[in-house]
Design a protein around this motif. Structure first.
Motif, PDB file in Angstrom:
ATOM      1  N   ASP A  35      -3.147   9.871  -0.256  1.00  0.00           N
ATOM      2  CA  ASP A  35      -2.475  10.412   1.094  1.00  0.00           C
ATOM      3  C   ASP A  35      -1.436  11.518   0.804  1.00  0.00           C
ATOM      4  OD1 ASP A  35      -4.066   8.697   2.563  1.00  0.00           O
ATOM      5  OD2 ASP A  35      -2.822   6.909   2.410  1.00  0.00           O
ATOM      6  N   LEU A  66       2.101  13.239   1.131  1.00  0.00           N
ATOM      7  CA  LEU A  66       3.717  12.887   1.291  1.00  0.00           C
ATOM      8  C   LEU A  66       4.193  13.968   1.811  1.00  0.00           C
ATOM      9  CD1 LEU A  66       4.216  11.042  -2.280  1.00  0.00           C
ATOM     10  CD2 LEU A  66       3.537  10.031  -0.167  1.00  0.00           C
ATOM     11  N   ASP A  67       5.426  13.856   2.155  1.00  0.00           N
ATOM     12  CA  ASP A  67       6.310  15.040   2.964  1.00  0.00           C
ATOM     13  C   ASP A  67       6.593  16.094   1.979  1.00  0.00           C
ATOM     14  OD1 ASP A  67       6.562  13.401   5.090  1.00  0.00           O
ATOM     15  OD2 ASP A  67       8.594  12.694   4.589  1.00  0.00           O
ATOM     16  N   THR A  85       0.315  14.343  -3.335  1.00  0.00           N
ATOM     17  CA  THR A  85      -0.355  13.152  -2.800  1.00  0.00           C
ATOM     18  C   THR A  85       0.367  11.798  -3.390  1.00  0.00           C
ATOM     19  OG1 THR A  85      -2.096  12.804  -4.295  1.00  0.00           O
ATOM     20  CG2 THR A  85      -2.205  14.534  -2.303  1.00  0.00           C
ATOM     21  N   ASP A  86       0.174  10.701  -2.910  1.00  0.00           N
ATOM     22  CA  ASP A  86       0.741   9.519  -3.476  1.00  0.00           C
ATOM     23  C   ASP A  86       0.180   9.129  -4.694  1.00  0.00           C
ATOM     24  OD1 ASP A  86      -1.745   8.480  -2.571  1.00  0.00           O
ATOM     25  OD2 ASP A  86      -1.097   6.987  -1.136  1.00  0.00           O
TER      26      ASP A  86
END
Length: 262
Positions: free
Chosen positions: A126, A128-129, A133-134
């Motif tokens: 996913d 991240l800000d 990605t994670d």
């Protein structure tokens, strides 16, 4: 699930080896690659040992002997991740989409954000800000934790590729001390768990499918001096993400725990 049941098992007296990455960034939980940092298994305040992600294992198996010799300053990793990293759903999606497209039918995306068959997706995990990605952040943080060196700069781009099993990495390194490609070949060839296949001819390099899958070793090829940095190196690394990246690491940790610490 690991966060719920692993502490319960540890409290009951079990030695817990977690392969989910749920505890890999927990400062109180040792994160171990037996060939790199077995000593961290001696202290397990929560009764849990974490396995790194398959991508981190693959990276550090190669990075650690180079770092020990010349000191790695910067690492830029392009991690090409097989669909099996997403579990059965990822495997089924690649197989199903391939069959549909070869029969001139529409391929629908479910497990991944876009079509994976005959395609590459610059997203694993996913977002991240900050745009990473994670999965990319996990690799970077796990690598620093295992090497115990906050000064190493690691940058990762993870790409999902239409391969069932076997991850491939493109590594670009800069070292503190000069280290030429020929010396890197000698160092890696002597390192347990690594097999060098680096012939400058057609097919003289490893691939995830032809060498990596169903083997315990991490394979390295395309070892070159950088033409853009006086102390830079380029390498190509492949390994079986399921067998080598997760299963074997967990077994090796269990063997060390039983032999030396339980």
């Amino acid at each position: 699930m690991a966060r719920e049941f692993a502490p319960e098992a540890a409290t009951a007296g079990c030695a817990v080896i977690d392969t989910s990455s749920a505890f890999s960034r927990d400062a109180a939980v040792p994160l171990s690659i037996p060939s790199v940092n077995p000593q961290v298994l001696a202290s397990r305040p929560k009764g849990i040992v974490a396995c790194p992600s398959a991508a981190t294992l693959q990276l550090l198996t190669v990075l650690q002997p180079i770092h020990a010799k010349a000191g790695v300053l910067n690492v830029n990793v392009t991690a090409l991740a097989a669909v099996s990293g997403a579990g059965k759903a990822g495997i089924d999606e690649l197989a199903g989409q391939t069959a549909m497209l070869l029969n001139a039918r529409e391929a629908k995306a479910k497990a991944f954000p876009k079509q994976i068959a005959f395609n590459c997706l610059p997203q694993v995990g996913d977002f991240l800000d900050d745009g990473y990605t994670d999965q990319e952040v996990t690799i970077m943080e796990e690598a620093r934790k295992i090497l115990v060196d906050e000064h190493i700069k690691i940058d990762v781009t993870a790409v999902r590729v239409p391969v069932f099993y076997g991850d491939s990495h493109i590594l670009r390194l800069e070292t503190r001390e000069p280290l030429v490609a020929e010396e890197v070949r000698r160092i890696l060839a002597k390192t347990s768990g690594i097999r060098v296949l680096d012939e400058r001819e057609d097919g003289g390099y490893p691939t995830a499918v032809t060498e990596g899958v169903s083997h315990d070793e991490v394979f390295v090829g395309r070892i070159r001096d950088s033409i853009s940095h006086p102390q830079g190196l380029n390498l190509w690394v492949v390994a079986d993400n399921v067998r080598r990246g997760t299963a074997l690491t967990a077994v090796q940790i269990a063997e060390l725990l039983i032999r030396d610490y339980l």
